[in-house]
Design a protein around this motif. Structure first.
Motif: not given
Ligand code: NAD
Ligand code: FES
Length: 287
Positions: A42-47, A63-66, A68-76, A80-86
């Motif tokens: 995944g791309e690193r998305i700042p939120l 998160t707003q689906k705008i 590819a990556s924000t759509s990926e996040i919103c599909s979880y 489910d679990s994210f790989a990284d939250v930093v």
């Protein structure tokens, strides 16, 4: 892995997720952000952080689906679990450094635009918990896109809703509402904080300058590493290059070169559009 313990859709394209991240939740402060990587590729998305609960060990992201990556996040989904939250990353809001006496003498107005309303909430909540007077203006294109209305009502003194089409509250932009409050309704503020689309923060700053009201803005620049190494988040503030990820994201609005910031934000529009068109959800639930 960072488990999603709750998910709800605030609008058809904006999702809110509560994620298990105990260390982050106990360290987070208003104004800070985090970086999510949905999976290993995944791309690193700042939120921006929309809430945190140290006791429950959770942080809330909106998160707003705008793309590819924000759509990926919103599909979880929940479970489910994210790989990284930093995080937490960035410098906390300026007011967190002020003494109780200083805060008690100030009247704050927050100008929240669209999805930018979510990161305004923890700031208003923090001030409210310390008895500080806060008014909030929320702007959205239309009634159905207003988010965090009830949450905000519970933590601010006065809430002013504006919609571009007049479907709820004041018909007009947040800047027109601010001018009305100050010039017609006689409201007096010591500090404005504007969070939303870059164009809104630019015009909110111009309005505040006219009203001689200091304003802080939270810059949602492009980010890659989030640690001050890559330069992706570069902005010009007061004629100097600053890195939003480590020296921001909040800056004095009067000093920000918004036109350059908007040009830089649009730099990868073509690539983003192509990625969105060809995006296949890796968690397997479609776009
Ligand atoms: P939007 O375009 O619907 O705008 C929201 C409100 O901002 C409008 O209703 C209006 O009142 C005001 N506004 C917009 N343009 C204005 C102008 N030219 N002058 C005065 N007021 C204006 O908002 P949206 O579609 O929800 O915005 C999404 C954007 O917000 C994305 O670009 C996202 O990256 C950004 N965002 C920023 C932050 C941040 O931390 N700054 C956080 C989350 C999202
Ligand atoms: Fe790389 Fe800020 S995101 S320096």
């Amino acid at each position: 892995m960072y488990k999603i313990v709750r998910k709800d859709m605030l609008t058809p394209t904006i999702c809110r997720m509560k994620v298990e991240a105990p260390r982050l939740a106990s360290a987070a402060q208003p104004g800070q952000f985090l970086i999510v990587r949905a999976d290993e590729q995944g791309e690193r998305i700042p939120l921006t952080i929309s809430d945190y609960d140290a006791e429950a060990g959770t942080v809330t992201i909106v998160t707003q689906k705008i793309g590819a990556s924000t759509s990926e996040i919103c599909s979880y989904e929940e479970g489910d679990s994210f790989a990284d939250v930093v995080g937490p990353l960035g410098i906390p809001s300026d007011f967190t450094e002020k003494s109780a006496e200083e805060l008690a003498s100030k009247k704050y107005v927050f100008i929240a635009g669209g999805v930018g309303t979510a990161p305004v909430y923890p700031q208003v909540k923090w001030l409210h918990e310390r008895g500080v007077a806060v008014d909030v203006i929320i702007g959205a294109k239309t009634k159905d896109l207003i988010i965090y209305k009830e949450e905000m009502e519970s933590v601010c003194d006065n809430l002013y809703i504006c919609t571009d089409d007049g479907s709820e509250g004041f018909k007009g932009l947040v800047t027109a509402m601010l001018e009305k409050l100050v010039n017609e309704d006689g409201k007096k503020y010591d500090q404005a904080i504007a969070i939303g689309p870059m164009i809104m923060m630019k015009f909110a700053t111009l309005t505040c300058r006219k009203l001689e009201l200091p304003v802080i803005v939270s810059l949602n620049t492009l980010m890659v590493d989030g640690t001050g190494m890559c330069g992706a988040c570069r902005v010009t503030v007061g004629g100097k290059v600053r890195f939003a990820c480590v020296e921001g994201p909040e800056f004095d609005g009067y000093l920000v070169d918004f036109d350059e910031a908007m040009r830089r934000q649009r730099m990868y529009c073509t690539e983003e559009r192509e990625a969105t068109e060809h995006h296949t959800c890796r968690i397997g639930r479609g776009k």
